[in-house]
Write an enzyme that holds these catalytic residues in place. Structure first.
Site, PDB file in Angstrom:
ATOM      1  N   GLN A 190       0.772  -1.130   0.179  1.00  0.00           N
ATOM      2  CA  GLN A 190       0.084  -0.023   0.124  1.00  0.00           C
ATOM      3  C   GLN A 190       0.927   1.254  -0.096  1.00  0.00           C
ATOM      4  OE1 GLN A 190      -3.654   1.227   2.726  1.00  0.00           O
ATOM      5  NE2 GLN A 190      -1.545   1.792   3.936  1.00  0.00           N
ATOM      6  N   ASP A 191       1.551   1.511   0.987  1.00  0.00           N
ATOM      7  CA  ASP A 191       2.464   2.783   1.300  1.00  0.00           C
ATOM      8  C   ASP A 191       3.691   2.810   0.142  1.00  0.00           C
ATOM      9  OD1 ASP A 191       0.943   2.877   3.511  1.00  0.00           O
ATOM     10  OD2 ASP A 191       2.839   2.686   4.854  1.00  0.00           O
ATOM     11  N   ALA A 200       9.475  -2.780   3.550  1.00  0.00           N
ATOM     12  CA  ALA A 200       9.089  -3.941   3.578  1.00  0.00           C
ATOM     13  C   ALA A 200       9.023  -4.850   4.692  1.00  0.00           C
ATOM     14  CB  ALA A 200      10.354  -4.916   2.987  1.00  0.00           C
ATOM     15  N   ALA A 201       7.741  -5.594   4.849  1.00  0.00           N
ATOM     16  CA  ALA A 201       7.309  -6.167   6.101  1.00  0.00           C
ATOM     17  C   ALA A 201       6.414  -7.266   6.027  1.00  0.00           C
ATOM     18  CB  ALA A 201       6.689  -5.145   7.161  1.00  0.00           C
ATOM     19  N   SER A 244       3.403  -7.319   7.470  1.00  0.00           N
ATOM     20  CA  SER A 244       2.813  -6.158   8.105  1.00  0.00           C
ATOM     21  C   SER A 244       1.704  -6.476   8.823  1.00  0.00           C
ATOM     22  CB  SER A 244       2.520  -5.241   7.145  1.00  0.00           C
ATOM     23  OG  SER A 244       1.468  -5.392   6.449  1.00  0.00           O
ATOM     24  N   SER A 251       6.310   1.758  13.713  1.00  0.00           N
ATOM     25  CA  SER A 251       4.933   1.746  13.878  1.00  0.00           C
ATOM     26  C   SER A 251       4.221   2.103  15.388  1.00  0.00           C
ATOM     27  CB  SER A 251       4.553   0.136  13.532  1.00  0.00           C
ATOM     28  OG  SER A 251       3.073  -0.245  14.030  1.00  0.00           O
ATOM     29  N   GLU A 291       1.866   0.437  16.674  1.00  0.00           N
ATOM     30  CA  GLU A 291       2.030  -0.862  17.298  1.00  0.00           C
ATOM     31  C   GLU A 291       2.941  -1.196  18.426  1.00  0.00           C
ATOM     32  OE1 GLU A 291      -0.771  -2.868  16.748  1.00  0.00           O
ATOM     33  OE2 GLU A 291       0.013  -4.543  17.772  1.00  0.00           O
ATOM     34  N   TYR A 311       4.795  -9.174  15.850  1.00  0.00           N
ATOM     35  CA  TYR A 311       5.077  -7.998  15.009  1.00  0.00           C
ATOM     36  C   TYR A 311       5.736  -6.669  15.658  1.00  0.00           C
ATOM     37  CZ  TYR A 311       3.950  -4.023  12.044  1.00  0.00           C
ATOM     38  OH  TYR A 311       4.036  -2.780  11.218  1.00  0.00           O
TER      39      TYR A 311
HETATM   40  P1  NAP Z   1       1.935  -3.810   3.028  1.00  0.00           P
HETATM   41  O1  NAP Z   1       0.836  -3.509   1.980  1.00  0.00           O
HETATM   42  O2  NAP Z   1       1.806  -5.120   3.683  1.00  0.00           O
HETATM   43  O3  NAP Z   1       3.145  -4.208   2.079  1.00  0.00           O
HETATM   44  C1  NAP Z   1       4.272  -4.777   2.626  1.00  0.00           C
HETATM   45  C2  NAP Z   1       5.327  -4.822   1.510  1.00  0.00           C
HETATM   46  O4  NAP Z   1       6.456  -5.406   2.051  1.00  0.00           O
HETATM   47  C3  NAP Z   1       5.037  -5.563   0.272  1.00  0.00           C
HETATM   48  O5  NAP Z   1       5.320  -4.805  -0.883  1.00  0.00           O
HETATM   49  C4  NAP Z   1       5.526  -6.764   0.255  1.00  0.00           C
HETATM   50  O6  NAP Z   1       5.967  -7.357  -1.032  1.00  0.00           O
HETATM   51  C5  NAP Z   1       6.858  -6.627   1.118  1.00  0.00           C
HETATM   52  N1  NAP Z   1       7.727  -7.599   1.604  1.00  0.00           N
HETATM   53  C6  NAP Z   1       7.344  -8.486   2.457  1.00  0.00           C
HETATM   54  N2  NAP Z   1       8.002  -9.311   2.725  1.00  0.00           N
HETATM   55  C7  NAP Z   1       8.990  -9.078   2.022  1.00  0.00           C
HETATM   56  C8  NAP Z   1      10.640  -9.482   2.092  1.00  0.00           C
HETATM   57  N3  NAP Z   1      10.952 -10.670   2.559  1.00  0.00           N
HETATM   58  N4  NAP Z   1      11.440  -8.827   1.028  1.00  0.00           N
HETATM   59  C9  NAP Z   1      11.353  -7.891   0.333  1.00  0.00           C
HETATM   60  N5  NAP Z   1       9.790  -7.162   0.505  1.00  0.00           N
HETATM   61  C10 NAP Z   1       9.118  -7.785   1.278  1.00  0.00           C
HETATM   62  O7  NAP Z   1       2.188  -2.851   4.156  1.00  0.00           O
HETATM   63  P2  NAP Z   1       1.940  -1.341   4.048  1.00  0.00           P
HETATM   64  O8  NAP Z   1       0.662  -1.070   4.850  1.00  0.00           O
HETATM   65  O9  NAP Z   1       2.430  -0.524   2.952  1.00  0.00           O
HETATM   66  O10 NAP Z   1       3.238  -0.708   5.131  1.00  0.00           O
HETATM   67  C11 NAP Z   1       4.340  -0.382   4.766  1.00  0.00           C
HETATM   68  C12 NAP Z   1       5.432  -0.298   6.067  1.00  0.00           C
HETATM   69  O11 NAP Z   1       4.952   0.449   6.807  1.00  0.00           O
HETATM   70  C13 NAP Z   1       5.539  -1.741   6.779  1.00  0.00           C
HETATM   71  O12 NAP Z   1       6.653  -2.004   7.110  1.00  0.00           O
HETATM   72  C14 NAP Z   1       4.527  -1.706   7.645  1.00  0.00           C
HETATM   73  O13 NAP Z   1       4.864  -2.717   8.928  1.00  0.00           O
HETATM   74  C15 NAP Z   1       4.538  -0.231   8.241  1.00  0.00           C
HETATM   75  N6  NAP Z   1       3.605   0.329   8.881  1.00  0.00           N
HETATM   76  C16 NAP Z   1       2.378   0.305   8.224  1.00  0.00           C
HETATM   77  C17 NAP Z   1       1.179   1.175   8.726  1.00  0.00           C
HETATM   78  C18 NAP Z   1      -0.130   1.143   7.971  1.00  0.00           C
HETATM   79  O14 NAP Z   1      -1.116   1.627   8.750  1.00  0.00           O
HETATM   80  N7  NAP Z   1      -0.155   0.770   6.934  1.00  0.00           N
HETATM   81  C19 NAP Z   1       1.413   1.706  10.057  1.00  0.00           C
HETATM   82  C20 NAP Z   1       2.791   1.615  10.906  1.00  0.00           C
HETATM   83  C21 NAP Z   1       3.652   1.106  10.022  1.00  0.00           C
HETATM   84  P3  NAP Z   1       4.791  -8.410  -1.625  1.00  0.00           P
HETATM   85  O15 NAP Z   1       3.658  -7.397  -2.440  1.00  0.00           O
HETATM   86  O16 NAP Z   1       5.466  -9.433  -2.511  1.00  0.00           O
HETATM   87  O17 NAP Z   1       4.012  -9.158  -0.559  1.00  0.00           O
HETATM   88  O1  G4F Z   2      -6.640  -3.442  10.820  1.00  0.00           O
HETATM   89  P1  G4F Z   2      -5.822  -4.234  11.813  1.00  0.00           P
HETATM   90  O2  G4F Z   2      -5.454  -5.788  11.428  1.00  0.00           O
HETATM   91  O3  G4F Z   2      -4.438  -3.564  11.933  1.00  0.00           O
HETATM   92  P2  G4F Z   2      -3.341  -3.366  13.188  1.00  0.00           P
HETATM   93  O4  G4F Z   2      -3.495  -4.492  14.065  1.00  0.00           O
HETATM   94  O5  G4F Z   2      -3.768  -1.991  13.906  1.00  0.00           O
HETATM   95  O6  G4F Z   2      -1.951  -3.177  12.464  1.00  0.00           O
HETATM   96  C1  G4F Z   2      -2.105  -2.368  11.568  1.00  0.00           C
HETATM   97  O7  G4F Z   2      -1.438  -0.820  11.868  1.00  0.00           O
HETATM   98  C2  G4F Z   2      -0.237  -0.883  12.653  1.00  0.00           C
HETATM   99  C3  G4F Z   2       0.128   0.549  12.970  1.00  0.00           C
HETATM  100  O8  G4F Z   2      -0.653   0.682  14.523  1.00  0.00           O
HETATM  101  C4  G4F Z   2       0.791  -1.372  11.580  1.00  0.00           C
HETATM  102  F1  G4F Z   2       2.041  -1.346  12.219  1.00  0.00           F
HETATM  103  C5  G4F Z   2       0.463  -2.825  11.025  1.00  0.00           C
HETATM  104  O9  G4F Z   2       1.401  -3.061  10.374  1.00  0.00           O
HETATM  105  C6  G4F Z   2      -0.981  -2.677  10.313  1.00  0.00           C
HETATM  106  O10 G4F Z   2      -0.841  -1.916   9.607  1.00  0.00           O
HETATM  107  O11 G4F Z   2      -6.489  -4.251  12.984  1.00  0.00           O
HETATM  108  C7  G4F Z   2      -6.993  -3.172  14.021  1.00  0.00           C
HETATM  109  C8  G4F Z   2      -7.859  -3.427  15.045  1.00  0.00           C
HETATM  110  C9  G4F Z   2      -7.169  -4.343  16.013  1.00  0.00           C
HETATM  111  O12 G4F Z   2      -7.518  -4.045  17.206  1.00  0.00           O
HETATM  112  C10 G4F Z   2      -7.969  -6.004  15.877  1.00  0.00           C
HETATM  113  O13 G4F Z   2      -8.074  -6.782  16.692  1.00  0.00           O
HETATM  114  O14 G4F Z   2      -9.092  -4.142  14.515  1.00  0.00           O
HETATM  115  C11 G4F Z   2      -9.463  -5.507  15.224  1.00  0.00           C
HETATM  116  N1  G4F Z   2     -10.226  -6.294  14.565  1.00  0.00           N
HETATM  117  C12 G4F Z   2     -11.674  -6.611  14.867  1.00  0.00           C
HETATM  118  N2  G4F Z   2     -12.018  -7.430  14.126  1.00  0.00           N
HETATM  119  C13 G4F Z   2      -9.991  -6.913  13.452  1.00  0.00           C
HETATM  120  C14 G4F Z   2     -11.040  -7.656  13.218  1.00  0.00           C
HETATM  121  N3  G4F Z   2      -8.809  -6.885  12.688  1.00  0.00           N
HETATM  122  C15 G4F Z   2      -8.644  -7.650  11.391  1.00  0.00           C
HETATM  123  N4  G4F Z   2      -7.671  -7.561  10.695  1.00  0.00           N
HETATM  124  N5  G4F Z   2      -9.715  -8.343  11.183  1.00  0.00           N
HETATM  125  C16 G4F Z   2     -10.841  -8.450  11.941  1.00  0.00           C
HETATM  126  O15 G4F Z   2     -11.794  -8.964  11.489  1.00  0.00           O
END
Ligand code: NAP
Ligand code: G4F
Length: 318
Positions: free
Chosen positions: A13-14, A79-80, A82, A123, A125, A146
């Site tokens: 996504q990001d 990369a994660a 995630s 994060s 988290e 995580y």
């Molecule tokens: P995402 O959509 O799950 O994307 C993860 C990316 O990492 C994908 O491009 C995936 O590739 C790649 N990846 C996974 N394993 C890998 C590996 N072994 N080597 C190289 N690439 C790999 O995550 P996102 O939401 O964009 O988040 C981006 C980053 O921000 C992550 O580090 C996440 O933990 C962090 N973060 C996200 C949030 C949020 O709310 N979105 C908040 C805080 C921090 P594939 O497409 O091949 O699977």
């Molecule tokens: O959408 P979630 O899976 O996101 P979560 O666990 O907050 O993590 C995301 O945000 C983090 C930043 O704070 C990132 F670092 C991480 O990579 C990721 O992007 O869950 C959000 C909340 C949780 O409390 C979960 O228990 O939603 C609650 N939930 C309730 N029902 C659910 C569900 N989560 C998921 N995925 N699916 C459900 O059915």
């Protein structure tokens, strides 16, 4: 001045929004892409100028080769594995990608391009059980494999910054969403469920913990903050958040309201979706991001929910 960016996680996504924004600003953008059997890379298929580099963050030689060849000025380590939920099922794999993957990236950069500026995707988290609101001064109390791996990567980034003088900045980002979100995260899961119920294809939406609070924002706002962080004079840690939180139930109520339905008639509790350990309350204090970057969210909670539900309705073809 535009430079040369290298993004791990570019197909996520990001990564896709960040690549789009940097290309629009005339940067050269290279993205690390791992081998998969399908190789569709749908989120970045519309970016012909993005250069794909084959590699994997768990494979140090591939990173050294990539960075030696590309010689980027800016590196974004996104990369994660995630998914917090999946990290309980695959804790070792999560540690390898999120923790050791970051260590590999920092070492590869130290060897191949030590002057490059690095963004580390930390994060909210990591705050885990610490009470809201959370800021740069809040203690990390991780509640998942995580989060523990992200804390390790975060501390390692600070170590490389202090010990080797490398420019590594950590964005501590709170949840950010979009219609490019993976389908197993709760916002996209809800939006998709609402669209399918609206289309008459399903009648119920299974959810786990409805009371958890999250600070949800619009993903492209957060990728703007990532590049802003690498433009500062010094590498720092920075919280990026809206400063407003809602429960999962609030999100479901708002999503069903978009199609004129009452969420209580469709949401069913699914115990399998409740985590072994939960982060109850994430609410970020974005004061420092506002002061240093002039950053502010451009999309409200209600607009975010509407955009996600409307995108899913279009996907459903109704
Ligand atoms: P995402 O959509 O799950 O994307 C993860 C990316 O990492 C994908 O491009 C995936 O590739 C790649 N990846 C996974 N394993 C890998 C590996 N072994 N080597 C190289 N690439 C790999 O995550 P996102 O939401 O964009 O988040 C981006 C980053 O921000 C992550 O580090 C996440 O933990 C962090 N973060 C996200 C949030 C949020 O709310 N979105 C908040 C805080 C921090 P594939 O497409 O091949 O699977
Ligand atoms: O959408 P979630 O899976 O996101 P979560 O666990 O907050 O993590 C995301 O945000 C983090 C930043 O704070 C990132 F670092 C991480 O990579 C990721 O992007 O869950 C959000 C909340 C949780 O409390 C979960 O228990 O939603 C609650 N939930 C309730 N029902 C659910 C569900 N989560 C998921 N995925 N699916 C459900 O059915």
């Amino acid at each position: 001045m535009p430079g040369r960016a290298f993004i791990t996680g570019v197909t996520g996504q990001d990564g896709s929004y960040l690549a789009e924004q940097l290309l629009a600003a005339d940067w050269e953008v290279w993205g690390l892409v791992r081998r998969s059997s399908s190789a569709e890379h749908g989120r970045v298929a519309h970016l012909p100028k993005l250069v794909h580099v084959r590699g994997d963050v768990t494979d140090l030689p591939s990173l050294i080769t990539a960075l030696s060849n590309v010689q980027p000025t800016h590196i974004y380590n996104l990369a994660a594995q995630s998914s917090v939920a999946d990290s309980f099922v695959q804790p070792i794999y999560t540690a390898q990608v999120v923790g050791i993957g970051a260590a590999n990236l920092f070492e590869a950069a130290r060897i191949a391009c030590p002057e490059a500026r690095i963004y580390q995707a930390s994060s909210s988290e990591m705050f885990g059980a610490s009470p809201a609101p959370q800021s740069e001064h809040t203690r990390f109390q991780p509640c998942s494999p995580y989060a523990a791996a992200k804390v390790y990567a975060h501390h390692l980034a600070v170590h490389y910054r202090r010990t080797y003088g490398m420019f590594i900045a950590c964005g501590i980002l709170f949840n950010h969403e979009s219609d490019r979100r993976g389908p197993d995260f709760v916002t996209r899961h809800i939006a998709r469920g609402v669209a399918r119920i609206h289309a008459g294809r399903e009648t119920t939406l299974p959810l786990g913990n409805l009371e958890a609070r999250r600070d949800w924002g619009w993903a492209p706002d957060y990728t703007r903050a990532m590049s802003g962080l690498l433009m500062l004079d010094e590498p720092i840690d920075l919280v990026v958040a809206t400063g407003v939180s809602h429960t999962v139930a609030d999100f479901a109520a708002a999503a069903f309201a978009v199609v004129g339905k009452d969420w209580r008639s469709h949401v069913v509790l699914d115990a399998a979706r409740v985590r072994p350990c939960e982060v109850p309350d994430l609410l970020g204090d974005p004061t420092r991001a506002k002061t240093l970057l002039g950053w502010a969210p451009s999309v409200s909670f209600t607009q975010l929910v509407e955009r996600m539900v409307e995108a899913e309705i279009r996907r459903e073809g109704t």
